[in-house]
Design an enzyme around this catalytic site. Structure first.
Site, PDB file in Angstrom:
ATOM      1  N   CYS A 140      36.921 -16.815  40.071  1.00 28.41           N
ATOM      2  CA  CYS A 140      38.212 -17.279  39.553  1.00 28.41           C
ATOM      3  C   CYS A 140      38.781 -16.272  38.558  1.00 28.41           C
ATOM      4  O   CYS A 140      38.053 -15.718  37.738  1.00 28.41           O
ATOM      5  CB  CYS A 140      38.033 -18.649  38.883  1.00 28.41           C
ATOM      6  N   CYS A 191      38.547 -19.312  31.270  1.00 30.35           N
ATOM      7  CA  CYS A 191      38.119 -20.527  30.567  1.00 30.35           C
ATOM      8  C   CYS A 191      36.684 -20.322  30.041  1.00 30.35           C
ATOM      9  O   CYS A 191      35.761 -20.098  30.839  1.00 30.35           O
ATOM     10  CB  CYS A 191      38.196 -21.731  31.498  1.00 30.35           C
ATOM     11  N   CYS A 248      33.428 -21.901  31.583  1.00 26.77           N
ATOM     12  CA  CYS A 248      33.312 -22.093  33.035  1.00 26.77           C
ATOM     13  C   CYS A 248      32.398 -21.102  33.744  1.00 26.77           C
ATOM     14  O   CYS A 248      32.539 -19.884  33.606  1.00 26.77           O
ATOM     15  CB  CYS A 248      34.702 -22.061  33.671  1.00 26.77           C
ATOM     16  N   CYS A 288      36.340 -36.284  45.190  1.00 27.12           N
ATOM     17  CA  CYS A 288      37.118 -35.314  44.407  1.00 27.12           C
ATOM     18  C   CYS A 288      36.756 -33.898  44.823  1.00 27.12           C
ATOM     19  O   CYS A 288      35.583 -33.520  44.759  1.00 27.12           O
ATOM     20  CB  CYS A 288      36.808 -35.441  42.922  1.00 27.12           C
ATOM     21  N   CYS A 294      40.986 -37.176  45.538  1.00 23.64           N
ATOM     22  CA  CYS A 294      41.394 -36.502  44.311  1.00 23.64           C
ATOM     23  C   CYS A 294      41.165 -35.016  44.542  1.00 23.64           C
ATOM     24  O   CYS A 294      40.172 -34.647  45.165  1.00 23.64           O
ATOM     25  CB  CYS A 294      40.525 -36.991  43.145  1.00 23.64           C
ATOM     26  N   CYS A 332      44.853 -37.595  36.697  1.00 27.56           N
ATOM     27  CA  CYS A 332      43.528 -37.621  36.077  1.00 27.56           C
ATOM     28  C   CYS A 332      43.523 -36.454  35.097  1.00 27.56           C
ATOM     29  O   CYS A 332      43.595 -35.295  35.521  1.00 27.56           O
ATOM     30  CB  CYS A 332      42.462 -37.441  37.161  1.00 27.56           C
ATOM     31  N   ARG A 364      36.637 -41.793  32.029  1.00 30.32           N
ATOM     32  CA  ARG A 364      35.513 -41.305  32.847  1.00 30.32           C
ATOM     33  C   ARG A 364      34.487 -40.554  32.011  1.00 30.32           C
ATOM     34  O   ARG A 364      34.810 -39.578  31.335  1.00 30.32           O
ATOM     35  CB  ARG A 364      36.059 -40.379  33.931  1.00 30.32           C
TER      36      ARG A 364
END
Ligand code: SAM
Ligand code: DTB
Ligand code: SF4
Length: 337
Positions: free
Chosen positions: A56, A60, A63, A100, A131, A191, A263
């Site tokens: 990616c 972040c 991550c 998801c 999702c 979400c 959640r």
């Protein structure tokens, strides 16, 4: 205004005062409100699948999937639709009601979105809620997802606007709000939540909750993640968060967004059974089920079933996903308490 009417005007000081309450007072208040809107012994379960892993472009700091950090993760291209259907079928058989799918993208290309749309259609055909979490979306991409019948889009604010720059520099907090607006404007259920334990202060946690609760509509689902510390990422080695502080934040999320599903997300693998029980008492009523999150571990299904047995909790049955989006927080399958 009664305390059951959703508010969208919380001040930072008010939220911090909730976080500061004596623990028992805070949990009592959260659990009382929780019972007004939900069956307290029922938990909605979703299963995750990484449909495109690693490599990616974003930075972040938490991550495993960022190409900027050496995390020894094996990147994987976008999965074929058949493989996704196989995983969703297995998840459904084990009791998950929502599937998801997560992709390690800054944003999807229009071509990639086409394949994801095929996945959404196929998972819906199994009778599961869908999702996806694909990064930033344009208004037109959100419209295409809505047309495909997507139920939920996950896009987290992650942390407070003030702390945000310590964690991510390749996209802004404002970018995230814009993606959420595109999703909301299409009537797809939102979400959105964040991560705790990244070195943020209590005021940052209050500020993140303020951003979530003061959105034009409360997200229907609010994931509260505990940082999973991944070796090779900048946040690896961050001082662990006091577990009670995590529980407090769950309780305040419940109070601020009384009809949203809260959640208990990443990080359960590092939580004791007692801490998870406190999170359910504080108003968490949804979690990820299955041995894997996206790239990291989750408690095994046997352990979760045993925990549910000991606590007298039940899996929530599949709601009629076609009615998703009703009410401010979408408490469509809540029992009348
Ligand atoms: N790439 C897309 C994006 O960032 O929007 C979608 C996938 S991304 C992995 C989804 C969310 O997972 C992140 O926003 C973050 O809140 C959460 N997450 C990722 N890694 C995590 C970690 N190590 N610990 C806790 N939460 C994490
Ligand atoms: C969310 O808030 N948590 C999930 C989901 N949304 C996509 C992801 C957690 C990822 C944890 C780290 C990993 O397994 O890579
Ligand atoms: Fe990429 Fe999403 Fe990970 Fe950020 S959180 S590095 S955007 S996969």
């Amino acid at each position: 205004m009664s305390d059951t009417e959703p508010r969208h005007d919380w001040s930072l000081d008010e939220i911090e005062a909730l976080l500061d309450l004596p623990f028992n007072d805070l949990l009592y208040r959260a659990q009382t409100l929780h019972r007004r809107h939900f069956d307290p012994n029922r938990v909605q379960v979703s299963t995750l699948l990484s449909i495109k892993t690693g490599a990616c472009s974003e930075d972040c700091g938490y991550c495993s999937q960022s190409a900027k950090y050496n995390t020894e993760l094996e990147p994987e291209k976008l999965l074929p639709v058949e493989q996704v259907v196989e995983a969703a079928t297995a998840a459904k058989q084990r009791g998950a009601t929502r599937f998801c799918m997560g992709a390690a993208w800054r944003n999807p290309t229009d071509r990639n979105l086409e394949r994801v749309i095929e996945m959404i259609r196929a998972v819906r055909d199994l009778g599961m809620e869908t999702c996806v979490t694909l990064g930033m979306l344009s208004g037109d991409q959100a419209r295409r997802l809505r047309e495909a019948g997507l139920d939920y889009y996950n896009h987290n604010l992650d942390t407070s606007p003030e702390f945000y720059g310590n964690v991510i520099t390749t996209r802004t907090f404002q970018d995230r709000l814009e993606t959420l607006a595109h999703v909301r404007e299409q009537g797809i259920s939102v979400c959105s939540g964040g991560i705790l334990g990244m070195g943020e202060s209590r005021r940052d946690r209050a500020s993140m909750l303020r951003e979530l609760s003061n959105l034009p509509r409360h997200p229907q689902s609010v994931p509260i993640n505990l940082l999973v510390q991944v070796e090779g990422t900048p946040l690896h080695g961050t001082e662990a968060l006091d577990p009670f502080e995590f529980v407090r934040t769950v309780a305040v999320a419940r109070i601020l967004m009384p009809t949203s599903y809260v959640r208990l997300s990443a990080g359960r693998g590092e939580m004791s059974d007692e801490m998870q029980a406190l999170c359910f008492l504080a108003g968490a009523n949804s979690m990820f089920y299955g041995e894997r999150l996206l790239t990291t571990g989750n408690p095994g299904e046997d352990r979760d079933r045993e925990l549910f047995r000991r606590l007298g909790l039940e899996f929530e049955q599949a709601p009629d996903s076609r009615s998703a989006g009703a009410g401010d927080g979408g408490s469509r399958s809540a029992a009348s308490a």
